[in-house]
Design a protein around this motif. Structure first.
Motif, PDB file in Angstrom:
ATOM      1  N   PRO A  75      85.063  -9.872-124.787  1.00  0.00           N
ATOM      2  CA  PRO A  75      85.863  -8.705-124.411  1.00  0.00           C
ATOM      3  C   PRO A  75      87.145  -8.520-125.224  1.00  0.00           C
ATOM      4  N   LEU A  76      87.633  -9.576-125.887  1.00  0.00           N
ATOM      5  CA  LEU A  76      88.815  -9.439-126.739  1.00  0.00           C
ATOM      6  C   LEU A  76      88.448  -9.058-128.164  1.00  0.00           C
ATOM      7  N   GLY A  77      87.151  -9.016-128.464  1.00  0.00           N
ATOM      8  CA  GLY A  77      86.704  -8.679-129.810  1.00  0.00           C
ATOM      9  C   GLY A  77      86.432  -9.885-130.686  1.00  0.00           C
ATOM     10  N   THR A  78      86.518 -11.098-130.132  1.00  0.00           N
ATOM     11  CA  THR A  78      86.262 -12.305-130.907  1.00  0.00           C
ATOM     12  C   THR A  78      84.781 -12.366-131.277  1.00  0.00           C
ATOM     13  N   HIS A  79      84.492 -12.565-132.565  1.00  0.00           N
ATOM     14  CA  HIS A  79      83.113 -12.666-133.057  1.00  0.00           C
ATOM     15  C   HIS A  79      82.578 -14.069-132.767  1.00  0.00           C
ATOM     16  N   ILE A  80      81.425 -14.100-132.102  1.00  0.00           N
ATOM     17  CA  ILE A  80      80.754 -15.355-131.756  1.00  0.00           C
ATOM     18  C   ILE A  80      79.316 -15.218-132.213  1.00  0.00           C
TER      19      ILE A  80
END
Length: 126
Positions: A110-115
């Motif tokens: 939800p924060l935009g962190t790419h996983i």
């Protein structure tokens, strides 16, 4: 020293509770013990290892590109994971890398962190 493993990723958020719920619901991480720090947060585990540390900050982190491009997990249960992504309405880019026996699902929290979550197709049920 000789490095032996990546220990954890630390993420700043103004809402650790909702972010923790996302990581639990979508990636199956589990909450676990956390030392008594002078600031709030949540530690999320795979088995006995705390792999994602969430730290509460007053303001939401900016969306500027930092040096961290992504972090990744190895996983099993690809069909079940795809079903969770679909049920949650989470967009993903699926990349097949047959030369290294990996199917990679690229998602954003939800924060935009790419996983990315990597599966070995040769080890998945047919």
């Amino acid at each position: 020293p000789m490095l032996t493993a990546l220990d954890h990723v630390n993420l700043h958020t103004d809402d650790p509770e909702s972010l923790a719920q996302w990581y639990e619901r979508v990636l199956g991480l589990k909450r676990g013990p956390r030392p008594t720090f002078p600031f709030p947060g949540v530690w999320l585990y795979i088995g006995e290892t705390a792999v994602v540390h969430l730290v509460k900050v007053d303001q939401p982190p900016g969306r500027t590109q930092g040096s961290l491009e992504h972090f990744a997990f190895r996983a099993s249960g690809m069909a079940e994971f795809e079903a969770v992504l679909e049920a949650e309405g989470i967009a993903c880019e699926k990349v097949e890398l047959p030369e290294v026996d990996i199917i990679q699902f690229n998602v954003r929290d939800p924060l935009g962190t790419h996983i990315h979550v990597d599966f070995r197709p040769s080890q998945e049920p047919a």
